[in-house]
Design a protein around this motif. Structure first.
Motif, short mmCIF file in Angstrom:
data_model
loop_
_atom_site.label_atom_id
_atom_site.label_comp_id
_atom_site.label_asym_id
_atom_site.label_seq_id
_atom_site.Cartn_x
_atom_site.Cartn_y
_atom_site.Cartn_z
N SER A 807 24.06 35.67 54.65
CA SER A 807 23.14 36.19 53.64
C SER A 807 23.66 35.96 52.23
N GLU A 808 24.95 35.63 52.09
CA GLU A 808 25.53 35.45 50.77
C GLU A 808 25.89 34.00 50.47
N ILE A 809 25.74 33.12 51.40
CA ILE A 809 26.19 31.74 51.19
C ILE A 809 25.43 31.09 50.05
N GLY A 810 24.15 31.41 49.91
CA GLY A 810 23.37 30.82 48.84
C GLY A 810 23.80 31.25 47.46
N GLU A 811 24.67 32.25 47.37
CA GLU A 811 25.14 32.75 46.08
C GLU A 811 26.50 32.18 45.71
N LEU A 812 26.93 31.12 46.36
CA LEU A 812 28.25 30.55 46.11
C LEU A 812 28.36 29.85 44.77
N ASN A 813 27.27 29.50 44.15
CA ASN A 813 27.31 28.74 42.90
C ASN A 813 28.19 29.43 41.87
N GLY A 814 29.26 28.73 41.48
CA GLY A 814 30.16 29.25 40.46
C GLY A 814 31.19 30.24 40.97
N ARG A 815 31.07 30.69 42.23
CA ARG A 815 31.99 31.71 42.72
C ARG A 815 33.11 31.12 43.55
N GLY A 816 32.83 30.11 44.32
CA GLY A 816 33.85 29.51 45.15
C GLY A 816 34.11 30.29 46.42
N ILE A 817 34.94 29.71 47.28
CA ILE A 817 35.34 30.34 48.53
C ILE A 817 36.85 30.50 48.52
N LEU A 818 37.32 31.58 49.09
CA LEU A 818 38.74 31.87 49.11
C LEU A 818 39.40 31.26 50.34
N LEU A 819 40.56 30.68 50.14
CA LEU A 819 41.38 30.12 51.22
C LEU A 819 42.73 30.81 51.19
N ALA A 820 43.08 31.48 52.29
CA ALA A 820 44.37 32.17 52.40
C ALA A 820 45.36 31.28 53.15
N ALA A 821 46.60 31.28 52.68
CA ALA A 821 47.65 30.48 53.30
C ALA A 821 48.90 31.32 53.44
N CYS A 822 49.57 31.20 54.59
CA CYS A 822 50.86 31.85 54.77
C CYS A 822 51.89 30.80 55.15
N CYS A 823 53.13 31.01 54.72
CA CYS A 823 54.13 29.95 54.76
C CYS A 823 55.47 30.49 55.26
N SER A 824 56.28 29.58 55.73
CA SER A 824 57.59 29.98 56.23
C SER A 824 58.57 30.30 55.11
N ASP A 825 58.20 30.02 53.83
CA ASP A 825 59.06 30.42 52.72
C ASP A 825 58.86 31.87 52.33
N GLY A 826 58.01 32.60 53.07
CA GLY A 826 57.80 34.02 52.81
C GLY A 826 56.64 34.32 51.90
N SER A 827 55.93 33.31 51.45
CA SER A 827 54.84 33.55 50.50
C SER A 827 53.49 33.62 51.20
N VAL A 828 52.61 34.42 50.61
CA VAL A 828 51.20 34.50 50.99
C VAL A 828 50.40 34.13 49.75
N ARG A 829 49.50 33.16 49.88
CA ARG A 829 48.77 32.66 48.72
C ARG A 829 47.28 32.68 49.00
N LEU A 830 46.52 32.90 47.92
CA LEU A 830 45.08 32.94 48.00
C LEU A 830 44.51 32.02 46.93
N TYR A 831 43.73 31.02 47.38
CA TYR A 831 43.16 30.03 46.47
C TYR A 831 41.65 30.23 46.38
N ASN A 832 41.14 30.13 45.16
CA ASN A 832 39.70 30.13 44.94
C ASN A 832 39.27 28.68 44.75
N ILE A 833 38.46 28.17 45.67
CA ILE A 833 38.10 26.76 45.68
C ILE A 833 36.60 26.62 45.45
N LYS A 834 36.27 25.91 44.39
CA LYS A 834 34.88 25.66 44.05
C LYS A 834 34.56 24.20 44.34
N PHE A 835 33.63 23.99 45.25
CA PHE A 835 33.27 22.63 45.65
C PHE A 835 32.32 22.00 44.61
#
Length: 835
Positions: A807-835
């Protein structure tokens, strides 16, 4: 139900980075002139902004091959205020890889300027200073970047090395290597006395002595040795007093701080007085510049011994010099951090002229082992401490009440982060780590301020290393660690209240809670619920502490806390736990992977296996928490499990270099009974993958799935006729081959156009790549590489896109989608990616 968008230029922003500070005393430093800081986290150096209401990582500086032990800004170390001595454009870092890296800011980014190599052991301490200009006063310098400088480094190879940059924008060269004869130095500082041509160096280590050196004609000359400490010296720092004297603070494992006063010895002192002074104090001579006197004599005496800590003292830090009425003013105040979990603020009492304890702050309770470092901010209004578990603590001075109050600080895992899972609505996510914790990350929404992400809760603090996690609903998750048991947790009432006040998210309408909170009994592994009607009794004088009022089955260490901002470390450790509601038994070895269906009704799990009988998938019903099926096909550990979006299929990949696909079927006799049958499987003889398959993911429309392997290949599989398997699933196009092993993969929850998908790939060296895959043609095309300054420096363990409700996918314009990543260096990162 997928939202189709046309392909265009992408924008990638790192919204959040969570990482712990390394377990070394000198791994954090505040910038001399800015509200920013640097710290060593794993193999990288992190640049952090520390403004009034937010502390967040700006970017990461990879360069070292092993753990970063110490960092230090380049600034002029002398009797000048911070505003006059540096513009925070250069710093150095030392590592276990035996190297020192000089970083220099260019175009608002730090870049590696030079690597200093010469030590054959880990670099454990650094001290640095710009050299005073010969043609102008220090206070007239506008830009120190690239100016002649000196660096002093101490290493576990039992040497002290001197590095000098002699010309503007030149390179550092090693001028001297001083052998310590199997000794070790852990405390270093370099300082320029008033009008002195050459710096003095203070060094302290395992000989329990403070040694003073002068840098003269390209060599270190020993001036004297100061004795008094009874254990290893951990830190040293100089400060100039307002009367021209110098104070040297030395911190030791003997739990004491000694203050040494270095005073100018008057030339016209009478002989008798001079002899009397010589008997009680130690003297040395330094050459001077800009003065009629070519040499000045100094005398060193013990000013005070500060007693207050109960365990090893790891660091001391002086209040930064200030400018008052155009004159440099040094407040006589310092802080010390100790393994007794406290930071003490010491100051000189003007009336009694004695050094007194002004304030004491620190950790209370928990399973931490004390504090490694404490550092003042550039204005002295705040200070930061970091502890054994890598957590940061920030205190700010309340000017009205003259009290040090805790502030929102950074937090992060201090071990490899192995898995993460989004809330089904995409509101927050969980991460698990080998540091034996499960942490919940959510946004902090403040009125008229930028939304920032923080660790809001720590639902599980375990006794085993955590391995995997999956959320079934917004208030329930299941986790597995290095044990044979899966544990189920449900959110307490306090979590709902915290999410409402911090993130503006109301979960009470869709979720219910029966407990107020949770706590862990002594020597226990299970979080026990604290019911809402529980009353904490008040102790009386003859009953002793509060904990004595509880019987064995009651919970002594939980205190309800209503949060309006991200909690501090002490609250996270003890008062944000979720109660454990169920244990799932059946696995023969340590649980390795777990996944939940999209509707939250099913759980699939697998354990470590070296034989086929243990390499099975167990399927659980979340309504009864009973095992409903056992899926056997693989011969080695199943590394990842993924449900299709319609919850009808289960995909599994394994160390045996194969994947298996299971389809749900309903019993004819019992319509409610769910079971799975093998629909397709990859045969080893096909050799599509030649190494362990680490990760897998379904496309958002369930038309295809992807597998990623250590053989550097990513393969997409779809329905059809092919040679790889005879059950209708075939390899589409050619496999994508990367430069290093692929350790994580995930389809984005949108399609770029008809049957065209976005895919995120995580590599073994920390790279994150975004690709476009066309299912019609089977071709790959690179969309973007995540910038290295916002990327991890070690293997990506898991990538998960934020679930986007249809119901919210059509509202993605300008907002982007979040991508979470976890790594063996101990970090947790969150990226906002706008296609």
């Amino acid at each position: 139900h997928t939202y189709q968008r046309s392909l265009r230029k992408m924008e990638i922003v790192c919204e959040y980075c969570s990482n712990a500070c390394n377990r070394t005393p000198k791994s954090f430093r505040w910038a001399p002139t800015k509200a920013e800081a640097i710290f060593g986290g794993g193999k990288s150096v992190f640049l952090v902004t520390l403004h009034e209401e937010v502390a967040r990582v700006l970017y990461t500086l990879p360069g070292h091959r092993e753990r970063v032990n110490c960092v230090s800004y380049l600034r002029f170390r002398g009797n000048v205020a911070a505003e006059d001595c540096s513009n925070s454009n250069e710093f150095i870092s030392g590592s276990v890889d035996n190297s020192i890296i000089l970083w220099q800011r260019k175009a608002d980014r730090f870049k590696q300027k030079q690597m200093l190599e010469g030590h054959v052991g880990a670099v454990v301490a650094l001290a640095a200073s710009y050299l005073p200009p010969s043609d102008k006063p220090v206070s007239d310098m506008e830009d120190w970047t690239g100016q002649p400088s000196i660096i002093v480094s101490a290493s576990s190879d039992s040497t002290i090395k001197i590095w000098v940059r002699e010309v503007q924008d030149g390179e550092f060269t090693m001028k001297q290597s001083l052998s310590l004869n199997r000794g070790f130095v852990m405390g270093l500082d370099v300082y320029f006395m008033k009008n002195s041509k050459r710096p003095i160096l203070a060094a302290g280590g395992d000989d329990c002595r403070v040694s003073l050196f002068e840098w003269q004609d390209g060599q270190l000359l020993k001036l004297m040795t100061l004795t008094g400490h009874e254990d290893w010296i951990r830190d040293l720092q100089f400060a100039s007093l307002n009367n021209g004297d110098i104070l040297l603070a030395s911190a030791s494992q003997d739990t004491y701080i000694r203050l040494w006063n270095i005073t100018t010895l008057q030339i016209d002192t009478e002989k008798e007085d001079s002899e009397e002074i010589q008997l009680k104090k130690k003297n040395f001579t330094l050459s001077c510049q800009g003065d009629k006197v070519k040499e000045r004599k100094y005398t060193v005496s013990l000013e005070a011994v500060l007693i207050g800590h109960e365990d090893w003292i790891y660091s001391v830090d002086w209040y930064p010099p200030l400018i008052r009425d155009g004159i440099v003013y040094q407040p006589q105040q310092l802080i010390s951090a100790s393994m007794d979990k406290t930071v003490i603020v010491w100051s000189l009492d003007k009336e009694s002229e004695m050094w007194m304890e002004q304030a004491r702050v620190g950790e209370v309770g928990g399973n931490t082992l004390g504090l490694y470092g404490g550092v003042y901010s550039n204005d002295g209004e705040r200070f930061v401490a970091h502890g054994y578990q890598g957590a940061f603590h920030i205190w700010k001075l309340d000017q009205e009440n003259q009290k040090w109050c805790p502030q929102v600080a950074l937090s992060g895992h201090f071990g490899s982060v192995l898995d993460l899972s989004w809330d089904p609505l995409g509101l927050f996510f969980l991460s698990v780590s080998s540091d034996q914790t499960t942490r919940l990350h959510a946004p902090w929404k403040q009125e008229d301020k930028m939304v920032t992400w923080h660790e809001i809760s720590r639902p599980q603090v375990h006794g085993y290393n955590m391995q995997c996690v999956a959320m079934t609903t917004s208030s329930q998750f299941i986790s597995g660690g290095d044990e044979k048991v899966l544990r189920v947790f449900e959110a307490p009432t306090l979590f709902f209240e915290s999410m409402r006040s911090i993130s503006g998210i109301d979960l009470s309408q869709t979720c219910t809670a029966v407990s107020l909170g949770a706590s862990i009994p002594a020597l226990g592994l299970s979080n026990k619920a604290v019911l809402s009607e529980a009353v904490i009794p008040e102790p009386t004088e003859d009953q002793g502490p509060v904990k004595n009022l509880f019987s064995d089955h009651q919970i002594p260490y939980f205190m309800p806390v209503k949060l309006t901002a991200p909690p501090v470390e002490e609250t996270l450790l003890q008062n944000t736990l979720w109660p454990e509601v169920q244990k799932l038994y059946g696995h023969g070895f340590e649980v390795y992977s777990v996944a939940a269906s999209s509707d939250g009704k099913l759980i699939a799990s697998a354990c470590k296996a070296s034989k086929p009988e243990h390499a099975s998938i167990r399927v659980w019903d979340t309504a009864t928490w009973k095992q409903i099926d056992l899926l056997s096909h693989h011969s080695l550990t199943i590394t990842q499990i993924a449900f299709s979006h319609d919850s009808k299929r289960i995909l599994a990949v394994s160390r045996d270099r194969c994947w298996s696909l299971w389809n749900q079927k309903n019993s004819i006799d019992q319509a409610d009974k769910i079971s799975f049958s093998l629909e397709a499987a990859l045969d080893k003889s096909a050799k599509s993958h030649t190494r362990i398959i680490w990760s897998c993911s379904w496309s958002p429309d369930d038309c295809c799935f992807i597998t990623a392997s250590r053989d550097r290949k990513a393969c997409v599989w779809s329905m059809g006729i092919g040679m790889e398997c005879d059950c209708g699933w075939r390899l589409v196009g050619e496999a994508l081959i990367c430069e290093v092993a692929i350790t994580a993969v995930d389809f984005a929850p949108i399609t770029l156009s008809s049957r065209r998908y976005a895919v995120a790939l995580g590599l073994e060296d920390g790279q994150i790549k975004l690709y476009h895959f066309d299912l019609n043609s089977g071709k790959w095309s690179l969309l973007a590489n995540v910038d290295p300054i916002i990327s991890p420096c070690d293997a990506i363990k898991c990538l998960k896109w934020q679930p986007v409700p249809f119901s919210e996918i059509g509202e993605l314009n300008g907002r982007g989608i979040l991508l979470a990543a976890c790594c063996s260096d101990g970090s947790v990162r969150l990226y906002n990616i706008k296609f």
